[in-house]
Design a protein around this motif. Structure first.
Motif, PDB file in Angstrom:
ATOM      1  N   ASN A  11      68.432  40.926  31.657  1.00  0.00           N
ATOM      2  CA  ASN A  11      69.142  41.268  32.902  1.00  0.00           C
ATOM      3  C   ASN A  11      68.265  41.028  34.125  1.00  0.00           C
ATOM      4  OD1 ASN A  11      71.499  41.980  31.671  1.00  0.00           O
ATOM      5  ND2 ASN A  11      70.968  44.145  31.492  1.00  0.00           N
ATOM      6  N   ARG A  12      66.976  41.370  33.995  1.00  0.00           N
ATOM      7  CA  ARG A  12      66.070  41.151  35.127  1.00  0.00           C
ATOM      8  C   ARG A  12      65.985  39.668  35.469  1.00  0.00           C
ATOM      9  NH1 ARG A  12      61.244  39.555  36.340  1.00  0.00           N
ATOM     10  NH2 ARG A  12      60.742  38.978  34.192  1.00  0.00           N
ATOM     11  N   LEU A  13      65.894  38.825  34.441  1.00  0.00           N
ATOM     12  CA  LEU A  13      65.822  37.378  34.678  1.00  0.00           C
ATOM     13  C   LEU A  13      67.107  36.866  35.326  1.00  0.00           C
ATOM     14  CD1 LEU A  13      64.128  36.247  31.336  1.00  0.00           C
ATOM     15  CD2 LEU A  13      63.079  36.375  33.603  1.00  0.00           C
ATOM     16  N   LEU A  14      68.249  37.435  34.864  1.00  0.00           N
ATOM     17  CA  LEU A  14      69.524  37.010  35.446  1.00  0.00           C
ATOM     18  C   LEU A  14      69.627  37.427  36.909  1.00  0.00           C
ATOM     19  CD1 LEU A  14      71.989  37.758  32.523  1.00  0.00           C
ATOM     20  CD2 LEU A  14      71.344  35.513  33.401  1.00  0.00           C
ATOM     21  N   ARG A  15      69.150  38.654  37.212  1.00  0.00           N
ATOM     22  CA  ARG A  15      69.186  39.106  38.616  1.00  0.00           C
ATOM     23  C   ARG A  15      68.306  38.223  39.494  1.00  0.00           C
ATOM     24  NH1 ARG A  15      69.153  44.329  36.326  1.00  0.00           N
ATOM     25  NH2 ARG A  15      66.903  44.435  36.586  1.00  0.00           N
ATOM     26  N   ASP A  16      67.120  37.857  38.969  1.00  0.00           N
ATOM     27  CA  ASP A  16      66.241  36.954  39.723  1.00  0.00           C
ATOM     28  C   ASP A  16      66.929  35.617  39.965  1.00  0.00           C
ATOM     29  OD1 ASP A  16      64.350  38.904  39.726  1.00  0.00           O
ATOM     30  OD2 ASP A  16      63.123  38.035  38.125  1.00  0.00           O
ATOM     31  N   ILE A  46      70.182  35.103  40.122  1.00  0.00           N
ATOM     32  CA  ILE A  46      71.244  35.292  41.116  1.00  0.00           C
ATOM     33  C   ILE A  46      70.665  35.354  42.526  1.00  0.00           C
ATOM     34  CG2 ILE A  46      72.960  36.947  41.957  1.00  0.00           C
ATOM     35  CD1 ILE A  46      73.511  37.648  39.011  1.00  0.00           C
ATOM     36  N   ASP A  47      69.540  36.069  42.678  1.00  0.00           N
ATOM     37  CA  ASP A  47      68.896  36.145  43.997  1.00  0.00           C
ATOM     38  C   ASP A  47      68.491  34.755  44.482  1.00  0.00           C
ATOM     39  OD1 ASP A  47      69.209  38.854  44.003  1.00  0.00           O
ATOM     40  OD2 ASP A  47      67.178  39.293  43.296  1.00  0.00           O
ATOM     41  N   LEU A  48      67.951  33.942  43.557  1.00  0.00           N
ATOM     42  CA  LEU A  48      67.535  32.586  43.921  1.00  0.00           C
ATOM     43  C   LEU A  48      68.735  31.752  44.359  1.00  0.00           C
ATOM     44  CD1 LEU A  48      65.372  30.364  44.051  1.00  0.00           C
ATOM     45  CD2 LEU A  48      65.844  29.890  41.629  1.00  0.00           C
ATOM     46  N   LEU A  49      69.841  31.851  43.605  1.00  0.00           N
ATOM     47  CA  LEU A  49      71.039  31.081  43.947  1.00  0.00           C
ATOM     48  C   LEU A  49      71.624  31.526  45.280  1.00  0.00           C
ATOM     49  CD1 LEU A  49      72.770  30.881  40.452  1.00  0.00           C
ATOM     50  CD2 LEU A  49      71.583  29.048  41.664  1.00  0.00           C
ATOM     51  N   ASN A  50      71.610  32.851  45.532  1.00  0.00           N
ATOM     52  CA  ASN A  50      72.116  33.357  46.819  1.00  0.00           C
ATOM     53  C   ASN A  50      71.274  32.851  47.982  1.00  0.00           C
ATOM     54  OD1 ASN A  50      74.328  34.792  45.905  1.00  0.00           O
ATOM     55  ND2 ASN A  50      73.126  36.638  45.504  1.00  0.00           N
ATOM     56  N   ARG A  51      69.935  32.832  47.773  1.00  0.00           N
ATOM     57  CA  ARG A  51      69.061  32.334  48.838  1.00  0.00           C
ATOM     58  C   ARG A  51      69.329  30.865  49.122  1.00  0.00           C
ATOM     59  NH1 ARG A  51      64.111  29.990  48.786  1.00  0.00           N
ATOM     60  NH2 ARG A  51      63.778  30.378  46.575  1.00  0.00           N
ATOM     61  N   ARG A  52      69.506  30.074  48.052  1.00  0.00           N
ATOM     62  CA  ARG A  52      69.775  28.641  48.252  1.00  0.00           C
ATOM     63  C   ARG A  52      71.132  28.425  48.910  1.00  0.00           C
ATOM     64  NH1 ARG A  52      67.422  26.059  42.585  1.00  0.00           N
ATOM     65  NH2 ARG A  52      65.206  26.271  43.157  1.00  0.00           N
ATOM     66  N   LEU A  53      72.097  29.320  48.607  1.00  0.00           N
ATOM     67  CA  LEU A  53      73.417  29.213  49.233  1.00  0.00           C
ATOM     68  C   LEU A  53      73.309  29.454  50.739  1.00  0.00           C
ATOM     69  CD1 LEU A  53      76.475  28.931  48.998  1.00  0.00           C
ATOM     70  CD2 LEU A  53      76.595  31.392  48.536  1.00  0.00           C
ATOM     71  N   GLU A  54      72.548  30.487  51.133  1.00  0.00           N
ATOM     72  CA  GLU A  54      72.379  30.777  52.557  1.00  0.00           C
ATOM     73  C   GLU A  54      71.652  29.633  53.260  1.00  0.00           C
ATOM     74  OE1 GLU A  54      73.739  33.201  54.205  1.00  0.00           O
ATOM     75  OE2 GLU A  54      74.684  33.834  52.330  1.00  0.00           O
ATOM     76  N   GLU A  55      70.641  29.041  52.578  1.00  0.00           N
ATOM     77  CA  GLU A  55      69.937  27.904  53.176  1.00  0.00           C
ATOM     78  C   GLU A  55      70.874  26.720  53.358  1.00  0.00           C
ATOM     79  OE1 GLU A  55      65.535  28.919  51.250  1.00  0.00           O
ATOM     80  OE2 GLU A  55      66.751  27.294  50.433  1.00  0.00           O
ATOM     81  N   SER A  56      71.767  26.524  52.399  1.00  0.00           N
ATOM     82  CA  SER A  56      72.729  25.428  52.505  1.00  0.00           C
ATOM     83  C   SER A  56      73.678  25.654  53.668  1.00  0.00           C
ATOM     84  CB  SER A  56      73.527  25.305  51.199  1.00  0.00           C
ATOM     85  OG  SER A  56      72.675  25.000  50.131  1.00  0.00           O
ATOM     86  N   LYS A  57      74.081  26.921  53.869  1.00  0.00           N
ATOM     87  CA  LYS A  57      74.964  27.225  55.000  1.00  0.00           C
ATOM     88  C   LYS A  57      74.273  26.915  56.327  1.00  0.00           C
ATOM     89  CE  LYS A  57      77.619  30.942  52.797  1.00  0.00           C
ATOM     90  NZ  LYS A  57      77.859  32.411  52.785  1.00  0.00           N
ATOM     91  N   SER A  58      72.986  27.292  56.435  1.00  0.00           N
ATOM     92  CA  SER A  58      72.239  27.038  57.673  1.00  0.00           C
ATOM     93  C   SER A  58      72.130  25.541  57.939  1.00  0.00           C
ATOM     94  CB  SER A  58      70.840  27.661  57.578  1.00  0.00           C
ATOM     95  OG  SER A  58      70.920  29.054  57.445  1.00  0.00           O
TER      96      SER A  58
END
Length: 259
Positions: A67-72, A74-86
């Motif tokens: 679960n910890r690896l999955l959360r990490d 997800i956090d990475l994917l969310n960060r890349r999504l925000e960078e893509s939006k910018s």
């Protein structure tokens, strides 16, 4: 607490092993060996219970790590999504200003704002184009919303822009509706003041102010802003008008430098 549990387990193990070894000794009579076997059964049962519990806990521990690896992840994917939006927003802004550049009747150089004077945020800024890109001192700078200022200093690869909100800035202007002329000067509060307006002028709140086109710096007809209030200079035969710039100077990211 954990140390106490470990100590208890060690004691149980010692008792169980000792009782079991003694119970299997041939030097002890059979009745006594039977009692020792009963005695060893209690700590052995306790140890088995601990072993069974640990077998149940280990999968949970493995699941927790997964679960910890999955959360990490997800956090990475969310960060890349925000960078893509910018990046998308930035690309859209660049596309918009390039499209705008093609609609104006004069040649201009798109430039990115790369710095500001931290002590004078609304009065000057630095762009990423200089003499090497064709920027020349004194030329007008605009945005898609209106007049921004003029080029004050030119370096090889960057330039400083004096905004129209700087008190040292002066621009020849007219009221778009009635062609009444005046001089626009900057104010410390981020707005501008149009001075030398004739007393008999009917300039009013909401009137649009544009460049007059006098001289060679500012082309004629560039929108500057709108009138927010009108007054009369004390002891002078002129009116003045407070102007709200069409472009919010604190939010500039790209500009066009007119050649």
């Amino acid at each position: 607490m954990r140390e106490r549990k470990n100590l208890l387990l060690k004691i149980l193990a010692i008792i169980a092993i000792t009782a079991f070894l003694v119970a299997n000794s041939n030097t002890i009579s059979s009745p006594i060996r039977a009692k020792l076997l009963d005695l060893s059964s209690m700590p052995l049962k306790a140890l088995n219970a601990v072993y069974d519990a640990s077998r149940k806990v280990i999968p949970f521990a493995s699941l927790s790590e997964e679960n910890r690896l999955l959360r990490d992840r997800i956090d990475l994917l969310n960060r890349r999504l925000e960078e893509s939006k910018s990046l998308y927003v930035e690309n859209q802004r660049l596309k918009d200003i390039l499209d705008f550049k093609n609609t104006i009747p004069y040649a201009a150089i798109p430039s990115e704002v790369i710095g500001r004077d931290p002590t004078n945020w609304s009065n000057s800024l630095i762009i990423d184009k200089g003499a090497a890109h064709g920027i020349r001192q004194g030329k007008a700078v605009i945005s898609m919303k209106g007049l921004v200022g003029r080029v004050l200093e030119v370096g090889r690869y960057s330039s400083r822009i004096l905004l129209i909100t700087d008190p040292n800035s002066k621009v020849g202007t007219v009221i778009q509706r009635n062609r009444q002329g005046g001089i626009l000067v900057g104010r410390p509060d981020g707005r501008c003041k149009m001075i030398y307006i004739a007393l008999d002028s009917d300039v009013a709140k909401g009137d649009k102010v544009i460049t007059a086109g006098f001289g060679s710096v500012f082309p004629k007809g560039i929108l500057i802003g709108d009138v927010v209030s009108v007054g009369k200079e004390p002891g002078r035969l002129y009116k003045y008008a407070i102007i709200r710039p069409a472009q919010d100077m604190t939010k500039l990211e790209e500009v066009l430098c007119i050649k």
